[in-house]
Write an enzyme that holds these catalytic residues in place. Structure first.
Site, PDB file in Angstrom:
ATOM      1  N   LYS A  11       8.664  -7.069  13.026  1.00  0.00           N
ATOM      2  CA  LYS A  11       9.561  -6.290  13.901  1.00  0.00           C
ATOM      3  C   LYS A  11       8.901  -6.074  15.256  1.00  0.00           C
ATOM      4  CE  LYS A  11       7.124  -2.203  13.833  1.00  0.00           C
ATOM      5  NZ  LYS A  11       6.376  -1.694  14.968  1.00  0.00           N
ATOM      6  N   ASP A 137       7.194   2.408   8.300  1.00  0.00           N
ATOM      7  CA  ASP A 137       7.895   1.215   8.805  1.00  0.00           C
ATOM      8  C   ASP A 137       8.532   0.362   7.703  1.00  0.00           C
ATOM      9  OD1 ASP A 137       7.490   1.540  11.499  1.00  0.00           O
ATOM     10  OD2 ASP A 137       5.627   0.363  11.554  1.00  0.00           O
TER      11      ASP A 137
HETATM   12  O1  C5P Z   1       3.375   5.663   7.812  1.00  0.00           O
HETATM   13  P1  C5P Z   1       2.168   4.836   8.089  1.00  0.00           P
HETATM   14  O2  C5P Z   1       1.273   4.726   6.892  1.00  0.00           O
HETATM   15  O3  C5P Z   1       2.487   3.521   8.683  1.00  0.00           O
HETATM   16  O4  C5P Z   1       1.351   5.632   9.193  1.00  0.00           O
HETATM   17  C1  C5P Z   1       0.009   5.364   9.500  1.00  0.00           C
HETATM   18  C2  C5P Z   1      -0.547   6.495  10.329  1.00  0.00           C
HETATM   19  O5  C5P Z   1       0.082   6.515  11.610  1.00  0.00           O
HETATM   20  C3  C5P Z   1      -0.277   7.887   9.760  1.00  0.00           C
HETATM   21  O6  C5P Z   1      -1.285   8.281   8.870  1.00  0.00           O
HETATM   22  C4  C5P Z   1      -0.265   8.747  11.009  1.00  0.00           C
HETATM   23  O7  C5P Z   1      -1.589   9.034  11.414  1.00  0.00           O
HETATM   24  C5  C5P Z   1       0.338   7.835  12.049  1.00  0.00           C
HETATM   25  N1  C5P Z   1       1.800   8.023  12.198  1.00  0.00           N
HETATM   26  C6  C5P Z   1       2.273   9.174  12.824  1.00  0.00           C
HETATM   27  N2  C5P Z   1       3.629   9.350  12.971  1.00  0.00           N
HETATM   28  C7  C5P Z   1       4.503   8.419  12.536  1.00  0.00           C
HETATM   29  C8  C5P Z   1       4.032   7.230  11.920  1.00  0.00           C
HETATM   30  C9  C5P Z   1       2.671   7.068  11.779  1.00  0.00           C
HETATM   31  O8  C5P Z   1       1.493  10.040  13.238  1.00  0.00           O
HETATM   32  N3  C5P Z   1       5.811   8.618  12.710  1.00  0.00           N
END
Ligand code: C5P
Length: 285
Positions: A11, A137
């Site tokens: 994406k 995501d």
């Molecule tokens: O959800 P995901 O595991 O991809 O997120 C990785 C890191 O990115 C999270 O631990 C957080 O620190 C940050 N993040 C965030 N806000 C979001 C998505 C991700 O702070 N909406």
């Protein structure tokens, strides 16, 4: 069914607005996702030995419990008390930890694939709930949509009925940039308060490339550039080479350019410095 092969696309984020930090530590987002033609290939094969194995030739892809595909399969396996094994073969074309959500897309492919392979009959809403537990995501890739609005952590998806097909040159510098590090550098008071989604959407719907290119935006850019100030040159190089607009995708470091056509994309890529070895011509999928 014994085996299943799925395509697992990447994406881009045409807009990424960060609205604020939430009590759970995540950030509240408003983003427009675009599904693109750069894709991994995932083959799931049922095995008799009760374990999950991951095969992938890419050196940066974990083969064990750290991989989101492992987590996805293990969650389903436990919840449905499945005592057979699974082999997951990943052909990796999407750069890793690059703002393109390759790992999240792989996890979504495994959720959808196991639903078929193990005959689970999980409803779309249950698949979305599993996706939310795996990462912000993942959910987008469960929807058969070229474009979608993402809100919440990015996991609340509204597919958009948009027929426009875009062409891009995508460049991924060979550095690993962790999403949590980029969010950690974000200075929230510096993010803009404009509704960039609603500014861009009409141009995307009409296929007005000139205005669309000017409306690309990513609130994480200052945080990405604070980690790697030199990446501003990559944006400039793409603009100098004739890109209509340039933007970071997700938490970077991938940068994409909007161009008029496949021909324009190919000629722009040919002009790029040889050191950008990870560059791709991609389109909306
Ligand atoms: O959800 P995901 O595991 O991809 O997120 C990785 C890191 O990115 C999270 O631990 C957080 O620190 C940050 N993040 C965030 N806000 C979001 C998505 C991700 O702070 N909406």
């Amino acid at each position: 069914m014994h085996s299943l092969t799925l395509s697992s696309p990447a994406k881009l984020n045409l807009v990424l607005n960060v609205l604020g930090k939430r009590p759970d530590g995540f950030h509240e987002l408003r983003t427009i996702f675009e599904r693109i033609s750069l894709a991994d290939q995932i083959t799931l094969t049922r095995t008799s030995e009760d374990k999950i194995t991951i095969r992938c030739a890419h050196p940066l892809v974990p083969r064990g419990p750290k991989n989101l595909v492992y987590k996805a399969a293990m969650m389903i396996k436990k919840d449905f008390s499945i005592f057979e094994g699974l082999d997951i073969n990943i052909i990796k074309n999407i750069p890793v930890a690059a703002g393109l959500a390759g790992g999240s897309s792989n996890a979504a492919a495994v959720l959808m694939g196991l639903n078929q392979l193990w005959g689970l009959a999980l409803s779309p809403s249950r698949l979305v709930a599993y996706a939310g537990r795996l990462g912000s995501d993942v959910a987008f890739f469960l929807y058969d949509a070229s474009f979608a609005l993402g809100t919440g952590r990015g996991e609340i998806i509204k597919p958009l009925e948009i027929q426009t097909k875009l062409w891009h040159v995508l460049v991924t510098p060979r550095v690993k940039m962790l999403t949590k590090d980029v969010f950690g550098r974000l200075k929230l008071n510096l993010t803009n308060k404009r509704d960039d989604v609603n500014i861009l959407l009409p141009f995307l719907r009409k296929g007005n490339l000139g205005r669309l290119a000017g409306a690309l935006s990513n609130d994480l850019e200052p945080a990405i550039l604070s980690l790697r100030p030199d990446f501003i040159h990559l944006k400039d190089k793409l603009l100098d080479a004739g890109a209509m607009g340039v933007c970071f995708s997700g938490s970077g470091p991938s940068v994409f350019a909007c161009v008029q056509s496949q021909k324009h994309a190919l000629s722009l890529r040919a002009k790029l410095d040889r050191r950008y070895t990870q560059s791709f011509v991609v389109s909306t999928l």
